[in-house]
Write a protein that holds these residues in place. Structure first.
Motif, PDB file in Angstrom:
ATOM      1  N   ARG A  95       0.819  -1.221   0.000  1.00 49.32           N
ATOM      2  CA  ARG A  95       0.000   0.000   0.000  1.00 49.32           C
ATOM      3  C   ARG A  95       0.847   1.263   0.000  1.00 49.32           C
ATOM      4  NH1 ARG A  95      -2.040  -4.287   1.718  1.00 49.32           N
ATOM      5  NH2 ARG A  95      -4.274  -4.755   1.577  1.00 49.32           N
ATOM      6  N   GLY A  96       2.148   1.092  -0.240  1.00 52.08           N
ATOM      7  CA  GLY A  96       3.040   2.239  -0.359  1.00 52.08           C
ATOM      8  C   GLY A  96       3.334   2.940   0.951  1.00 52.08           C
ATOM      9  N   VAL A  97       3.166   2.253   2.066  1.00 55.19           N
ATOM     10  CA  VAL A  97       3.410   2.834   3.391  1.00 55.19           C
ATOM     11  C   VAL A  97       4.846   2.513   3.812  1.00 55.19           C
ATOM     12  CG1 VAL A  97       2.727   2.842   5.824  1.00 55.19           C
ATOM     13  CG2 VAL A  97       0.990   2.606   4.033  1.00 55.19           C
ATOM     14  N   ARG A  98       5.560   3.528   4.258  1.00 54.52           N
ATOM     15  CA  ARG A  98       6.958   3.342   4.665  1.00 54.52           C
ATOM     16  C   ARG A  98       7.018   2.667   6.033  1.00 54.52           C
ATOM     17  NH1 ARG A  98       9.135   8.929   5.234  1.00 54.52           N
ATOM     18  NH2 ARG A  98       6.928   9.397   5.598  1.00 54.52           N
ATOM     19  N   ALA A  99       7.835   1.625   6.150  1.00 52.61           N
ATOM     20  CA  ALA A  99       7.979   0.895   7.399  1.00 52.61           C
ATOM     21  C   ALA A  99       9.350   0.235   7.452  1.00 52.61           C
ATOM     22  CB  ALA A  99       6.880  -0.154   7.544  1.00 52.61           C
ATOM     23  N   VAL A 100       9.813  -0.001   8.670  1.00 50.59           N
ATOM     24  CA  VAL A 100      11.065  -0.700   8.934  1.00 50.59           C
ATOM     25  C   VAL A 100      10.771  -1.766   9.977  1.00 50.59           C
ATOM     26  CG1 VAL A 100      13.397  -0.500   9.911  1.00 50.59           C
ATOM     27  CG2 VAL A 100      12.514   1.288   8.389  1.00 50.59           C
ATOM     28  N   GLY A 101      11.360  -2.945   9.811  1.00 48.94           N
ATOM     29  CA  GLY A 101      11.159  -4.028  10.761  1.00 48.94           C
ATOM     30  C   GLY A 101      12.393  -4.284  11.602  1.00 48.94           C
ATOM     31  N   VAL A 102      12.185  -4.651  12.848  1.00 50.25           N
ATOM     32  CA  VAL A 102      13.263  -5.048  13.755  1.00 50.25           C
ATOM     33  C   VAL A 102      12.858  -6.344  14.444  1.00 50.25           C
ATOM     34  CG1 VAL A 102      14.559  -4.475  15.848  1.00 50.25           C
ATOM     35  CG2 VAL A 102      14.029  -2.679  14.207  1.00 50.25           C
ATOM     36  N   ASP A 103      13.784  -7.274  14.540  1.00 47.20           N
ATOM     37  CA  ASP A 103      13.505  -8.520  15.264  1.00 47.20           C
ATOM     38  C   ASP A 103      14.801  -9.015  15.892  1.00 47.20           C
ATOM     39  OD1 ASP A 103      10.907 -10.639  14.984  1.00 47.20           O
ATOM     40  OD2 ASP A 103      12.774 -11.469  15.776  1.00 47.20           O
ATOM     41  N   ALA A 104      14.676  -9.628  17.065  1.00 48.03           N
ATOM     42  CA  ALA A 104      15.856 -10.164  17.736  1.00 48.03           C
ATOM     43  C   ALA A 104      16.388 -11.409  17.046  1.00 48.03           C
ATOM     44  CB  ALA A 104      15.515 -10.483  19.195  1.00 48.03           C
ATOM     45  N   SER A 105      15.566 -12.038  16.203  1.00 46.75           N
ATOM     46  CA  SER A 105      15.953 -13.277  15.539  1.00 46.75           C
ATOM     47  C   SER A 105      16.615 -12.999  14.188  1.00 46.75           C
ATOM     48  CB  SER A 105      14.713 -14.154  15.313  1.00 46.75           C
ATOM     49  OG  SER A 105      14.972 -15.142  14.345  1.00 46.75           O
ATOM     50  N   PRO A 106      17.883 -13.347  14.033  1.00 42.85           N
ATOM     51  CA  PRO A 106      18.543 -13.160  12.728  1.00 42.85           C
ATOM     52  C   PRO A 106      17.848 -13.923  11.609  1.00 42.85           C
ATOM     53  CG  PRO A 106      20.161 -13.627  14.434  1.00 42.85           C
ATOM     54  CD  PRO A 106      18.819 -13.900  15.031  1.00 42.85           C
ATOM     55  N   ASN A 107      17.318 -15.093  11.908  1.00 40.80           N
ATOM     56  CA  ASN A 107      16.687 -15.894  10.866  1.00 40.80           C
ATOM     57  C   ASN A 107      15.308 -15.384  10.496  1.00 40.80           C
ATOM     58  OD1 ASN A 107      18.632 -18.187  10.307  1.00 40.80           O
ATOM     59  ND2 ASN A 107      18.503 -18.263  12.533  1.00 40.80           N
ATOM     60  N   ALA A 108      14.601 -14.767  11.450  1.00 42.33           N
ATOM     61  CA  ALA A 108      13.340 -14.115  11.105  1.00 42.33           C
ATOM     62  C   ALA A 108      13.601 -12.947  10.161  1.00 42.33           C
ATOM     63  CB  ALA A 108      12.632 -13.632  12.366  1.00 42.33           C
ATOM     64  N   VAL A 109      14.627 -12.158  10.458  1.00 40.68           N
ATOM     65  CA  VAL A 109      14.986 -11.036   9.584  1.00 40.68           C
ATOM     66  C   VAL A 109      15.381 -11.542   8.201  1.00 40.68           C
ATOM     67  CG1 VAL A 109      16.715  -9.220   9.231  1.00 40.68           C
ATOM     68  CG2 VAL A 109      15.596  -9.471  11.465  1.00 40.68           C
ATOM     69  N   LEU A 110      16.167 -12.606   8.149  1.00 43.35           N
ATOM     70  CA  LEU A 110      16.551 -13.185   6.866  1.00 43.35           C
ATOM     71  C   LEU A 110      15.322 -13.652   6.096  1.00 43.35           C
ATOM     72  CD1 LEU A 110      18.665 -14.164   4.865  1.00 43.35           C
ATOM     73  CD2 LEU A 110      18.907 -16.246   6.243  1.00 43.35           C
ATOM     74  N   THR A 111      14.357 -14.225   6.806  1.00 49.20           N
ATOM     75  CA  THR A 111      13.127 -14.678   6.161  1.00 49.20           C
ATOM     76  C   THR A 111      12.376 -13.508   5.550  1.00 49.20           C
ATOM     77  OG1 THR A 111      12.941 -16.511   7.733  1.00 49.20           O
ATOM     78  CG2 THR A 111      10.966 -15.924   6.493  1.00 49.20           C
ATOM     79  N   ALA A 112      12.214 -12.428   6.319  1.00 49.68           N
ATOM     80  CA  ALA A 112      11.512 -11.247   5.811  1.00 49.68           C
ATOM     81  C   ALA A 112      12.212 -10.693   4.578  1.00 49.68           C
ATOM     82  CB  ALA A 112      11.419 -10.187   6.904  1.00 49.68           C
ATOM     83  N   ARG A 113      13.528 -10.683   4.600  1.00 54.42           N
ATOM     84  CA  ARG A 113      14.274 -10.179   3.437  1.00 54.42           C
ATOM     85  C   ARG A 113      14.092 -11.092   2.234  1.00 54.42           C
ATOM     86  NH1 ARG A 113      19.920  -8.524   6.578  1.00 54.42           N
ATOM     87  NH2 ARG A 113      19.112  -6.619   7.563  1.00 54.42           N
ATOM     88  N   GLN A 114      14.130 -12.393   2.457  1.00 54.46           N
ATOM     89  CA  GLN A 114      13.960 -13.314   1.334  1.00 54.46           C
ATOM     90  C   GLN A 114      12.544 -13.280   0.774  1.00 54.46           C
ATOM     91  OE1 GLN A 114      15.421 -17.268   2.160  1.00 54.46           O
ATOM     92  NE2 GLN A 114      17.542 -16.574   2.344  1.00 54.46           N
ATOM     93  N   ARG A 115      11.600 -12.832   1.580  1.00 56.23           N
ATOM     94  CA  ARG A 115      10.221 -12.685   1.092  1.00 56.23           C
ATOM     95  C   ARG A 115      10.037 -11.376   0.327  1.00 56.23           C
ATOM     96  NH1 ARG A 115       5.898 -13.371   5.590  1.00 56.23           N
ATOM     97  NH2 ARG A 115       4.546 -13.951   3.853  1.00 56.23           N
ATOM     98  N   GLY A 116      11.073 -10.538   0.292  1.00 56.40           N
ATOM     99  CA  GLY A 116      11.017  -9.332  -0.520  1.00 56.40           C
ATOM    100  C   GLY A 116      11.015  -8.027   0.236  1.00 56.40           C
TER     101      GLY A 116
END
Length: 266
Positions: A95-116
């Motif tokens: 929806r074109g909304v600016r957001a940044v994600g933070v998570d303590a889990s390195p693999n959760a962050v990697l997952t979010a990145r691999q999902r685009g």
């Protein structure tokens, strides 16, 4: 393969120090690799439901979830604390909304990145790796607010949320209300009104390429459960005040919408 992935079950102390069972489960699900995530409290276990908790379609979300995401969209940029596999981040991005994600889990962050979704960071929510005053809203659902462990710990977390947001920001947090909760997995009662606790750890099991069964065991998690009235107490001496409390059909889980003002004005 990295060192964590190839360590077999056995050295429990070392595994607990480095294990990331929830993040591993998210990454394995995204890659369509077999594995099993469970919550464990002593001998009792509960299915981690990785797909339904972290990869569900927005069409299945309740109206309160959509209302919260829409409300925060008016206060971008948004910091999604405990972003997990990035479901909410992807909803905002569509929806074109600016957001940044933070998570303590390195693999959760990697997952979010691999999902685009590239704008994700590994970090501790009590010391967020973002500049002061950089965001207009904080989204912290998944009951991680309770990881403060006490009302004082929740107050500390809210102060950190205030540090990273601009004046008149909005935040959404969630928790379980003990006054409406008969039981939940890992439940521990407390003699104080509107206070309870939840304790468990996570385990992720998978088959390795060598044919052995591998298990990652996370540290024990302690969540403070608090009623909306107790959450209002926790906002004392912080810039936050509870604006709205949202529930789904009277459910024990609630979302609280917080608004930020200066301590002097409140």
């Amino acid at each position: 393969m990295d060192r964590e992935r190839t360590r077999p079950a056995g050295d429990r102390d070392e595994m607990r120090a480095v294990a990331d069972p929830l993040g591993r489960a998210m990454l394995a699900h995204h890659r369509d690799e077999p594995g099993e995530l469970v919550y464990r409290d002593g001998a009792a276990t509960q299915d981690g439901n990785v797909e339904s908790f972290y990869f569900s379609s927005s069409e299945s979300w309740d109206r309160t979830t959509i209302e919260v995401l829409e409300r925060l969209s008016d206060h971008e940029p948004i910091l999604d604390v405990g972003c997990g596999a990035g479901n909410h981040l992807l909803w905002w991005a569509d929806r074109g909304v600016r957001a940044v994600g933070v998570d303590a889990s390195p693999n959760a962050v990697l997952t979010a990145r691999q999902r685009g979704f590239e704008a994700t960071l590994v970090g501790d929510m009590f010391s967020l790796p973002v500049p002061t005053g950089a965001f207009g809203a904080v989204h912290a659902v998944g009951t991680q607010l309770g990881l403060g462990g006490s009302l004082a710990g929740i107050r500390e977390l809210l102060r950190e949320f205030a540090r990273v947001t601009a004046d008149e920001a909005t935040a959404v947090v969630d928790n379980y209300d003990p006054t409406r909760l008969d039981e939940c997995f890992g439940y521990r009662s407390d003699p104080r009104e509107g206070i309870a606790h939840r304790c468990f750890h996570l385990e992720f099991e998978r088959n390795g390429a060598d044919g052995k069964r591998y298990r990652e065991i996370g540290r024990t998690l302690h969540f403070l459960l608090c009623s909306p009235a107790r959450l209002r107490e926790a906002t004392a001496e912080t810039p936050w005040r509870v604006r709205d409390v949202l529930r789904v059909d009277g459910d024990a889980r609630y979302r609280a919408v917080l608004e930020e003002a200066s301590i002097e004005s409140t």
